[in-house]
Design an enzyme around this catalytic site. Structure first.
Site, mmCIF file in Angstrom:
data_model
loop_
_atom_site.group_PDB
_atom_site.id
_atom_site.type_symbol
_atom_site.label_atom_id
_atom_site.label_comp_id
_atom_site.label_asym_id
_atom_site.label_seq_id
_atom_site.Cartn_x
_atom_site.Cartn_y
_atom_site.Cartn_z
ATOM 1 N NE ARG A 276 12.745 19.805 8.146
ATOM 2 C CZ ARG A 276 12.170 18.642 7.852
ATOM 3 N NH1 ARG A 276 10.927 18.436 8.180
ATOM 4 N NH2 ARG A 276 12.867 17.684 7.267
ATOM 5 N NE ARG A 311 7.888 16.341 8.042
ATOM 6 C CZ ARG A 311 8.007 16.441 9.348
ATOM 7 N NH1 ARG A 311 6.982 16.843 10.083
ATOM 8 N NH2 ARG A 311 9.130 16.169 9.941
ATOM 9 C CB CYS A 342 -7.749 1.198 3.277
ATOM 10 S SG CYS A 342 -9.378 1.636 2.749
ATOM 11 C CD GLU A 343 -1.519 1.567 4.400
ATOM 12 O OE1 GLU A 343 -0.842 1.463 5.445
ATOM 13 O OE2 GLU A 343 -1.536 0.716 3.511
#
Ligand code: PLP
Length: 417
Positions: A276, A311, A342-343
C-alpha cells in the site's frame, strides 16, 4: 493537513480520456520512484535491506519493472503473482513467496523460480517436501497470537488471524527443517495493516529481533533474514499525516543495535514487504459524471463503479475526491458519488461535501494505486478499466487495456447453447 495534489491538469486528463476513454487508473511513475528511494534511504544503515513489493497491491508488470529498477523484489502469494514477477524479471531470492493454504503447483513454481519460500504452517514442511522437495533456504511466518497485543480492523487481532505459526510451532518447525537438511533460515511476520502509527512497526521489529535471538539461543540457528512484513498505512484522509519512514528506519536501527548487534547476530538481512505505502498514494481513478439524480438524497453517478475500486464499498474506506476545474470552488453541495452496480454499497463517497457537480465533469478519486484495480471484479458484467502510467518524461503509456465484452465472455461457449 495534507494537500491532495494531482500530478496532471484537467487538460491532460481530457486528452487521456480522448485517447483511452474513461474510466481508468493512472499511476505516477516519478512519485513512485521517489517514494521507493525514501524507503531505501530509511534502511540504508542496515547491512542488507530488501523491500519485497507486495504484488497483490498493484499486479501490473510495468509497475513491477519500475520497482525492480529501484532495487525492489516481489512478495508473491499465488501462481499468477509468481508469473508476474517472473515476467518483470524479478527472479530467485528477489522473490519471497508468502502464501497460505497453498496448492502444490504454486510451491513447485516458487521452487522453479528459486524464490524464498515462506511457510505459513508447520504441516507445510512435509507438504512442500512431498510435492516439490525442500529448498536450501526456508522462512517461516510467525503469528504471535496473544504475545502481541494490537492488530487492527483490516488484519484483525493476531489470535483471530489465520496466518502463521505459533511461538511453539515456529521453534519446532525450524528444528524439523534443519533436521531435514535445510541450511538457511528466515523469519517473517505481518501483524498490522494500513497502520499509521510508526511505533507499531518498530514494535514489530523488536518482537522479531527477540524471536531471532531466542532461536539462536535455544536452537543454535542463526537466521539469515528477518522480514517485517507490510502494513504501513497511507493518509487517505486529508487531515492524516503520512508515516515518517525515516523515523521508522531509525527506530528499527536502534532495536537492531540493542538486540541483534548486542546478541551476536549481526549481520542480519532485513526485509519488508510493503504494498500500500509503495504505490497507494500515487494512483488515481479517473471517471466522468454520467448522471445526476435528486431523490431523498442527491446522487452523482460516474462511469466508474465499485468494480474499479471496491475499498469504499467493502470497508467504508474514505477516498478523497477532486472535481477537475473546480478545485477552488466552495464545497457547498453534499452528494453520494456512485457507480452503476445493482448494489447500494456501490458508492465512492457518502454525504461528501463537494463543489457543485455537473454532468460531464471529470472526477478524480485519490489513493487508488494499491488494492484499486487489483481488487476489481465483474459482478453485473461490469468490465475492468484500463491502467495508464504517467511517465517521468510527462508522457502517458497504457500499461493495461480495458476489458472488452469478448474478454468477459471468453469462458462461455455460446455455440453449444
Ligand atoms: C498484503 C500483504 C502485504 C502488503 O501489505 P500492505 O498493507 O499493502 O503493506 C505484505 N505481506 C503479506 C503477506 C500480505 O498479505
Amino acid at each position: 493537513m495534507t494537500v491532495k495534489k494531482l500530478p496532471f491538469s484537467k487538460e491532460q486528463l481530457e486528452e487521456m480520456i480522448q485517447a483511452y476513454k474513461s474510466p481508468f487508473h493512472i499511476y505516477d511513475e516519478a512519485a513512485i520512484r521517489q517514494n521507493a528511494r525514501r524507503l531505501r534511504d530509511a534502511f540504508a544503515w542496515a547491512p542488507e535491506f530488501k523491500e519485497y513489493f507486495a504484488v497483490k497491491a498493484t499486479p501490473n508488470p510495468y509497475i513491477l519493472k519500475i520497482l525492480r529498477e529501484e532495487g525492489f523484489g516481489a512478495d508473491c502469494s499465488s501462481l499468477a503473482e509468481l508469473i508476474l514477477a517472473e515476467k518483470a524479471r524479478i527472479l530467485e531470492e528477489n522473490i519471497m513467496f508468502t502464501s497460505n493454504d497453498t496448492p502444490a503447483e504454486e510451491y513447485q513454481k516458487a521452487m522453479d523460480l528459486g524464490a524464498i519460500i515462506n511457510l505459513d504452517d508447520i504441516t507445510h514442511i512435509e507438504y512442500l517436501e512431498k510435492h516439490a522437495g525442500l529448498p536450501e533456504m526456508l522462512s517461516f511466518r510467525y503469528n504471535p497470537g496473544p504475545l502481541r497485543a494490537g492488530g487492527n480492523a483490516i488484519i484483525g487481532n493476531p489470535e483471530e488471524s489465520k496466518y502463521g505459526l505459533t511461538h511453539e510451532q515456529i521453534l519446532q518447525a525450524l528444528a524439523t527443517a534443519r533436521d531435514k537438511g535445510v541450511q538457511r533460515f528466515g523469519l517473517h511476520t505481518m501483524v498490522v495493516s494500513n497502520e499509521l502509527d510508526p511505533g507499531s512497526f518498530i514494535e514489530t521489529a523488536n518482537m522479531m529481533f527477540d524471536l531471532a535471538l531466542e532461536v539462536y539461543q535455544s536452537l543454535g540457528i542463526r537466521v539469515e533474514l528477518v522480514n517485517l512484513g507490510g502494513g504501513i498505512g497511507i493518509p487517505y484522509r486529508p487531515e492524516q499525516e503520512p508515516v515518517d519512514i525515516k523515523y521508522v528506519g531509525q527506530g528499527i536501527k536502534e532495536a537492531y543495535e540493542a538486540k541483534i548487534v548486542a546478541g551476536g547476530l549481526h549481520p542480519l538481512k532485513l526485509a519488508t514487504e510493503f504494498g500500500r505505502m509503495i504505490t497507494g498514494p500515487y494512483g488515481y481513478l479517473v471517471g466522468k459524471v454520467l448522471h445526476k439524480k435528486e431523490i431523498y438524497k442527491n446522487y452523482v453517478g460516474l462511469d466508474a463503479s465499485m468494480a474499479d475500486l471496491m475499498r469504499p464499498g467493502i470497508y467504508g474506506a474514505y477516498h478523497h475526491i477532486t472535481v477537475m476545474g473546480k478545485e477552488d470552488w466552495p464545497l457547498d453541495h453534499v452528494y453520494d458519488v456512485t457507480g452503476g452496480l445493482c448494489e447500494n454499497n456501490d458508492k465512492f463517497a457518502v454525504d461528501r461535501e463537494l463543489p457543485r457537480i455537473d454532468i460531464g465533469d471529470i472526477v478524480v478519486i485519490h489513493d487508488t494505486g494499491a488494492h484499486g484495480h487489483a481488487m476489481g471484479f465483474n459482478y453485473n458484467g461490469k468490465l475492468r478499466s484500463a491502467e495508464l502510467l504517467l511517465k517521468r518524461n510527462g508522457g502517458v503509456q497504457r500499461i493495461r487495456r480495458a476489458e472488452t465484452l469478448e474478454d468477459h465472455f471468453a469462458t462461455l461457449d455460446f455455440l453449444n447453447l
